[in-house]
Scaffold this motif. Structure first.
Motif: not given
Length: 368
Positions: A113-118, A295-300, A302-306, A329-332
Motif C-alpha cells: 500500500t505504501v509503495w502504491l501511494l509513494s 501551507i503551500e510547502r506542506s501541500f508540496a 505531501l504530494k512529493g512524498k505520496l 494521516y500517513l504524512h502527519n
C-alpha cells in the motif's frame, strides 16, 4: 476424390500441431500459397479453429517482501517507502489491530500500500512486484487506507498548543497571533461518470479539493477532502466541520489564508491591492504572504512524498476522498516520528481582541 483428400488432411491437423513447436507457423505454411482455395482453404480454416487459446504470462515476483526488501539499505528503503525503518515498524504496530492478515502478511499489506501511494508505478506493476493479483491488491489497498485513518495524527490543537504555535510563528516569521495557515489544493482524478462538469476546475482538468490547515511543522491539524474541483475555496470552508472550531478560537489568535477566503476575526487575509495601500498595509501583505507560504510547502511535501496524489486514477469514485485523507494521516505520522522536537517559544502577551475583523487586521498591520 477431392472430398476424400480434404478429409484425410483434416484428420492430420491434430498430429501436426503436436509435432510443431509453433502452431502459427503451421498456419503460415498451409496458407503461404496465395492461390489456396477449395479443400486446402478448408484445411487452413480448420487449423485456425484448432489453434489453442493463448494465456497471460504470470510476471509476479515471489519473495519480494521476504528476500529483496530486507536487503535494502536505509537510504534505499526510505527512497521507496518515504520513511525510515523504525517509522515503518511503528506504522505496522499502529495499523495491525485493524487488519486481517490471514491471507497475506502484515508487512506485505502495508508495504504494498505504501509503495502504491509513494510511487507512480501502475497498479498491475505493483501487484506483480508483491506477488499479488490485482483483485487482492485492491482489497489490501482499501483496507490499509482505512486502517491508516485510525492513526489519530490529524488533530485540532488545544488552546495551550495554539499559544505554542503562535509563539513559534512569531519567532520564525514575525507575524503575531498566527497559529496555522489554510489553503486548498486540487487532487487530479479521472473524469467522473456522473456530474462530470462540476469536477472540472479552473485549470481545465477533473479534480477534487483538499482543504488543509497546517502548523509550523508542516503537519496538517485539519483536512477535508471530497468537494468537486469547480467549488470555490471559501465555499469549501463554509461547509467543512472545522468552521465551528475556528469560531471558538481566542480573539487574539487566528489562522492565515489568501484572498480567496473572507476576512474574519479568526481568519486574517491580505489587504486588497487597489493601488493606494500605505506602508503598513504593504508590509502586512508581504509578511502575511511569506508566513502563509508554509501551507503551500506542506501541500508540496505531501504530494512529493505520496506521489499517487499527483494523479489519483481510481474508478471507485466513492473511495477517492478516503484515500486522500489516508495520505494526509500517513504524512502527519511520518513527520511526527522523524522530525526533531522544536524549542517551545511562549507567546508574548498582545491584545488583538477586536470586535471586527477589519479593526483586528489594522491593529496587526500597525504592530508589524
Amino acid at each position: 476424390m477431392a472430398n476424400e483428400q480434404s478429409a484425410k488432411m483434416l484428420a492430420l491437423i491434430p498430429c501436426l500441431f503436436e509435432a510443431l513447436d509453433d502452431p502459427p507457423e503451421l498456419l503460415h505454411l498451409l496458407g503461404s500459397d496465395s492461390h489456396v482455395s477449395g479443400a486446402s482453404g478448408d484445411v487452413v480454416l480448420a487449423a485456425s479453429l484448432h489453434q489453442p487459446a493463448l494465456e497471460l504470462f504470470n510476471h509476479r515476483l515471489m519473495g519480494f517482501v521476504e528476500h529483496d526488501v530486507p536487503l535494502y539499505n536505509d537510504l534505499t528503503f526510505k527512497a521507496h517507502f518515504r520513511m525510515v525503518r523504525s517509522t515503518f515498524q511503528s506504522l505496522l504496530e499502529a495499523v495491525a489491530p485493524y487488519l486481517d492478515c490471514r491471507s497475506n502478511t502484515l508487512e506485505t499489506k502495508v508495504l504494498s500500500t505504501v509503495w502504491l501511494l509513494s510511487n507512480a508505478e501502475s497498479f498491475r506493476g505493483v501487484a506483480d512486484r508483491f506477488g499479488l493479483s490485482k483483485g487482492s491488491l485492491l482489497h489490501i489497498f482499501l483496507s490499509v487506507c482505512e486502517a491508516m485513518r485510525h492513526l489519530d495524527s490529524v488533530e485540532w490543537p488545544s488552546e495551550q498548543l495554539m499559544k505554542v504555535s503562535a509563539g513559534t510563528f512569531l519567532a520564525r516569521h514575525g507575524f503575531p497571533g498566527a497559529i496555522d495557515c489554510i489553503d486548498g489544493c486540487h487532487i487530479p482524478i479521472k473524469g467522473r461518470s456522473e456530474d462530470r462538469s462540476s469536477f472540472i476546475n479552473r485549470k481545465g482538468y477533473s479534480s477534487i479539493v483538499l482543504q488543509g490547515i497546517c502548523n509550523e511543522n508542516m503537519q496538517f491539524i485539519d483536512a477535508f477532502a471530497g468537494w468537486p474541483g469547480s467549488v470555490h475555496d471559501s465555499r469549501v470552508l463554509r461547509n467543512s466541520p472545522i468552521t465551528a472550531e475556528l469560531e471558538k478560537m481566542p480573539g487574539n489568535l487566528h489562522i492565515l489564508g489568501d484572498s480567496a477566503y473572507p476576512l474574519s476575526t479568526f481568519l486574517m487575509t491580505p489587504f486588497k491591492e487597489t493601488g493606494n495601500l500605505g506602508d503598513q498595509e504593504r508590509r502586512f501583505n508581504v509578511l502575511h504572504s511569506t508566513t502563509r507560504s508554509i501551507i503551500e510547502r506542506s501541500f508540496a511535501l505531501l504530494k512529493g512524498k505520496l506521489r499517487r496524489l499527483k494523479s489519483l486514477d481510481m474508478s471507485l469514485e466513492q473511495e477517492i476522498p478516503g484515500v486522500v485523507m489516508s495520505c494526509v494521516y500517513l504524512h502527519n505520522f511520518i513527520i511526527s516520528k522523524e522530525r526533531e522536537d522544536n524549542e517551545i517559544i511562549p507567546i508574548r502577551d498582545m491584545n488583538f481582541n477586536f470586535s471586527t475583523a477589519s479593526q483586528k487586521r489594522a491593529a496587526i498591520a500597525a504592530w508589524i
